[in-house]
Scaffold this motif. Structure first.
Motif, PDB file in Angstrom:
ATOM      1  N   GLU A   1      -2.834  -9.287   2.902  1.00  0.00           N
ATOM      2  CA  GLU A   1      -2.643  -7.915   3.360  1.00  0.00           C
ATOM      3  C   GLU A   1      -2.937  -6.879   2.278  1.00  0.00           C
ATOM      4  OE1 GLU A   1       1.292  -8.696   6.178  1.00  0.00           O
ATOM      5  OE2 GLU A   1       1.545  -8.437   4.017  1.00  0.00           O
ATOM      6  N   VAL A   2      -2.708  -7.257   1.020  1.00  0.00           N
ATOM      7  CA  VAL A   2      -2.563  -6.272  -0.040  1.00  0.00           C
ATOM      8  C   VAL A   2      -3.842  -5.501  -0.347  1.00  0.00           C
ATOM      9  CG1 VAL A   2      -3.033  -7.877  -1.956  1.00  0.00           C
ATOM     10  CG2 VAL A   2      -1.529  -5.897  -2.319  1.00  0.00           C
ATOM     11  N   TRP A   3      -5.007  -6.153  -0.258  1.00  0.00           N
ATOM     12  CA  TRP A   3      -6.232  -5.459  -0.678  1.00  0.00           C
ATOM     13  C   TRP A   3      -6.613  -4.362   0.308  1.00  0.00           C
ATOM     14  CZ3 TRP A   3      -6.381  -6.498  -5.413  1.00  0.00           C
ATOM     15  CH2 TRP A   3      -6.092  -7.782  -5.893  1.00  0.00           C
ATOM     16  N   GLY A   4      -6.429  -4.620   1.599  1.00  0.00           N
ATOM     17  CA  GLY A   4      -6.707  -3.581   2.584  1.00  0.00           C
ATOM     18  C   GLY A   4      -5.775  -2.398   2.427  1.00  0.00           C
ATOM     19  N   GLU A   5      -4.508  -2.703   2.137  1.00  0.00           N
ATOM     20  CA  GLU A   5      -3.536  -1.630   1.938  1.00  0.00           C
ATOM     21  C   GLU A   5      -3.827  -0.854   0.659  1.00  0.00           C
ATOM     22  OE1 GLU A   5       0.231  -3.818   4.182  1.00  0.00           O
ATOM     23  OE2 GLU A   5      -0.099  -4.123   2.037  1.00  0.00           O
ATOM     24  N   LEU A   6      -4.208  -1.578  -0.398  1.00  0.00           N
ATOM     25  CA  LEU A   6      -4.540  -0.914  -1.652  1.00  0.00           C
ATOM     26  C   LEU A   6      -5.707   0.048  -1.453  1.00  0.00           C
ATOM     27  CD1 LEU A   6      -4.089  -0.651  -4.716  1.00  0.00           C
ATOM     28  CD2 LEU A   6      -5.765  -2.490  -5.021  1.00  0.00           C
ATOM     29  N   GLY A   7      -6.661  -0.341  -0.613  1.00  0.00           N
ATOM     30  CA  GLY A   7      -7.803   0.527  -0.359  1.00  0.00           C
ATOM     31  C   GLY A   7      -7.416   1.887   0.194  1.00  0.00           C
ATOM     32  N   GLN A   8      -6.269   1.948   0.856  1.00  0.00           N
ATOM     33  CA  GLN A   8      -5.801   3.220   1.413  1.00  0.00           C
ATOM     34  C   GLN A   8      -4.950   4.023   0.426  1.00  0.00           C
ATOM     35  OE1 GLN A   8      -4.094   2.703   5.422  1.00  0.00           O
ATOM     36  NE2 GLN A   8      -4.944   0.639   5.415  1.00  0.00           N
ATOM     37  N   HIS A   9      -4.538   3.363  -0.677  1.00  0.00           N
ATOM     38  CA  HIS A   9      -3.616   4.024  -1.612  1.00  0.00           C
ATOM     39  C   HIS A   9      -4.037   3.831  -3.070  1.00  0.00           C
ATOM     40  CE1 HIS A   9      -0.743   4.606   1.704  1.00  0.00           C
ATOM     41  NE2 HIS A   9      -1.040   3.370   2.063  1.00  0.00           N
ATOM     42  N   SER A  10      -5.304   3.514  -3.303  1.00  0.00           N
ATOM     43  CA  SER A  10      -5.744   3.172  -4.656  1.00  0.00           C
ATOM     44  C   SER A  10      -5.707   4.357  -5.619  1.00  0.00           C
ATOM     45  CB  SER A  10      -7.168   2.592  -4.624  1.00  0.00           C
ATOM     46  OG  SER A  10      -8.064   3.522  -4.041  1.00  0.00           O
ATOM     47  N   ASP A  11      -5.582   5.559  -5.082  1.00  0.00           N
ATOM     48  CA  ASP A  11      -5.501   6.723  -5.954  1.00  0.00           C
ATOM     49  C   ASP A  11      -4.194   6.768  -6.736  1.00  0.00           C
ATOM     50  OD1 ASP A  11      -4.246   7.065  -3.469  1.00  0.00           O
ATOM     51  OD2 ASP A  11      -4.290   9.254  -3.645  1.00  0.00           O
ATOM     52  N   GLU A  12      -3.135   6.107  -6.190  1.00  0.00           N
ATOM     53  CA  GLU A  12      -1.828   6.182  -6.839  1.00  0.00           C
ATOM     54  C   GLU A  12      -1.170   4.826  -7.088  1.00  0.00           C
ATOM     55  OE1 GLU A  12       0.828   9.461  -5.596  1.00  0.00           O
ATOM     56  OE2 GLU A  12      -0.651   9.814  -4.013  1.00  0.00           O
ATOM     57  N   LEU A  13      -1.718   3.762  -6.520  1.00  0.00           N
ATOM     58  CA  LEU A  13      -1.098   2.451  -6.649  1.00  0.00           C
ATOM     59  C   LEU A  13      -2.097   1.425  -7.161  1.00  0.00           C
ATOM     60  CD1 LEU A  13       0.911   2.310  -3.279  1.00  0.00           C
ATOM     61  CD2 LEU A  13       1.727   3.086  -5.517  1.00  0.00           C
ATOM     62  N   MET A  14      -1.587   0.275  -7.623  1.00  0.00           N
ATOM     63  CA  MET A  14      -2.420  -0.832  -8.057  1.00  0.00           C
ATOM     64  C   MET A  14      -1.674  -2.134  -7.773  1.00  0.00           C
ATOM     65  SD  MET A  14      -1.939  -0.960 -12.230  1.00  0.00           S
ATOM     66  CE  MET A  14      -2.729  -2.568 -12.329  1.00  0.00           C
ATOM     67  N   VAL A  15      -2.392  -3.255  -7.879  1.00  0.00           N
ATOM     68  CA  VAL A  15      -1.766  -4.573  -7.788  1.00  0.00           C
ATOM     69  C   VAL A  15      -1.408  -5.022  -9.197  1.00  0.00           C
ATOM     70  CG1 VAL A  15      -2.104  -6.991  -7.168  1.00  0.00           C
ATOM     71  CG2 VAL A  15      -3.007  -5.187  -5.679  1.00  0.00           C
ATOM     72  N   ALA A  16      -0.151  -5.386  -9.428  1.00  0.00           N
ATOM     73  CA  ALA A  16       0.278  -5.858 -10.747  1.00  0.00           C
ATOM     74  C   ALA A  16      -0.631  -6.991 -11.215  1.00  0.00           C
ATOM     75  CB  ALA A  16       1.729  -6.318 -10.692  1.00  0.00           C
ATOM     76  N   ASP A  17      -1.052  -6.927 -12.464  1.00  0.00           N
ATOM     77  CA  ASP A  17      -2.105  -7.804 -12.977  1.00  0.00           C
ATOM     78  C   ASP A  17      -1.779  -9.289 -12.974  1.00  0.00           C
ATOM     79  OD1 ASP A  17      -3.966  -5.837 -13.471  1.00  0.00           O
ATOM     80  OD2 ASP A  17      -3.293  -5.474 -15.525  1.00  0.00           O
ATOM     81  N   ASN A  18      -0.551  -9.643 -13.318  1.00  0.00           N
ATOM     82  CA  ASN A  18      -0.323 -11.023 -13.734  1.00  0.00           C
ATOM     83  C   ASN A  18       0.683 -11.800 -12.902  1.00  0.00           C
ATOM     84  OD1 ASN A  18       1.763  -9.286 -14.788  1.00  0.00           O
ATOM     85  ND2 ASN A  18       2.483 -11.033 -15.986  1.00  0.00           N
TER      86      ASN A  18
END
Length: 281
Positions: free
Chosen positions: A182-199
């Motif tokens: 789910e996370v990548w599609g959601e990130l695409g809508q909020h990438s201006d302010e959010l990210m996926v934790a790296d590790n």
């Protein structure tokens, strides 16, 4: 004369028995309207095709947004015919569970949406103990809400899916745990302010089944038959990989620390999920 005609007609009926009635079309009403449900709906379509049972799938819309709990009750009551949802003892008693984990356990693999300013702190997290000072955001109606509480993690809840992203942006909590699918599609809508934790990644048993209303046992039988065929002929796995291979490659699991959590909602005796389609031992 009448007796002779009757005998002739009887002989003709015996010689040419009536053809069996055509199999009745199964109508399947559901309330899975969000794009994140697309894979499970495609899987249902695949396995019903494999079962060779005539069927018609109908997405039921409502004037109001229905909670997961309301939809579940509608299936129990026969107003809807099925849903896919994580298992629990209560659900297995009130509906007919088709005990094949739809996502092969993938929905229990969680990546963390965070604000970029938090990334350096999250890089230092190596264990459940390290994660406990941070606060998760979660929807109180979602089936895995109890996972976080039972593992001693702090949670801020909402009943509104979209509001959770805004709450994270405004520091109401520190991370939003999302399925890797789910996370990548959601990130695409909020990438201006959010990210996926790296590790980091979290994992807990989270078997999601097709649950069928007890008013539709014929649908349950068709799903069981079709799933068995799709597993055997490889079409299920091919569909899974067509949806998730690129997602898993992007997630780079081999370079993430996995924190395992217990899931108290999984009924005792539930078979372990075969995660071999996506998780390298």
């Amino acid at each position: 004369m009448t007796f002779v005609i009757s005998c002739v007609m009887l002989c003709a009926l015996l010689a040419f028995p009536a053809q069996s009635k055509p199999e009745q079309t199964i109508k399947i009403r559901h309330y899975h309207l969000h794009p994140r449900h697309d894979f499970a709906l495609k899987l249902m379509d695949l396995v019903l095709t494999k079962s060779a049972t005539p069927y018609e799938i109908q997405a039921v819309k409502s004037n109001e947004v229905l909670t997961e709990g309301r939809v579940e009750k509608m299936v129990v009551d026969g107003e809807l015919d099925m849903l896919f949802i994580s298992t629990s003892t209560e659900r297995e008693l009130s509906m007919i569970p088709i005990k094949v984990p739809i996502y092969r356990g993938l929905l229990g693999l969680r990546l963390l949406l965070i604000k970029p300013v938090q990334n350096e702190k999250f890089k230092k997290i190596k264990s459940l103990h390290d994660l406990k000072p941070y606060v998760a955001g979660h929807n109180v109606h979602w089936s895995d809400f109890s996972v976080f509480k039972s593992n001693g993690l702090k949670v801020v809840s909402s009943t509104n899916y979209d509001a959770l992203f805004e709450m994270l942006k405004h520091d109401r909590f520190d991370y939003f745990s999302r399925g890797v699918n789910e996370v990548w599609g959601e990130l695409g809508q909020h990438s201006d302010e959010l990210m996926v934790a790296d590790n980091l990644m979290l994992f807990y048993p989270h078997p999601v089944y097709f649950f069928v209303s007890k008013h539709k046992p014929e649908l349950a039988a068709a799903l069981e038959k079709g799933l068995a065929i799709a597993l055997q002929d490889g079409s299920y796995k091919a569909l899974f990989q067509s949806y998730y291979a690129k997602t898993l490659e992007r997630a780079d699991l081999k370079n993430r620390t996995m924190i395992n959590l217990n899931n108290p909602a999984v009924p005792a005796g539930t078979a372990p999920i075969d995660t071999s389609w996506w998780l390298t031992p």
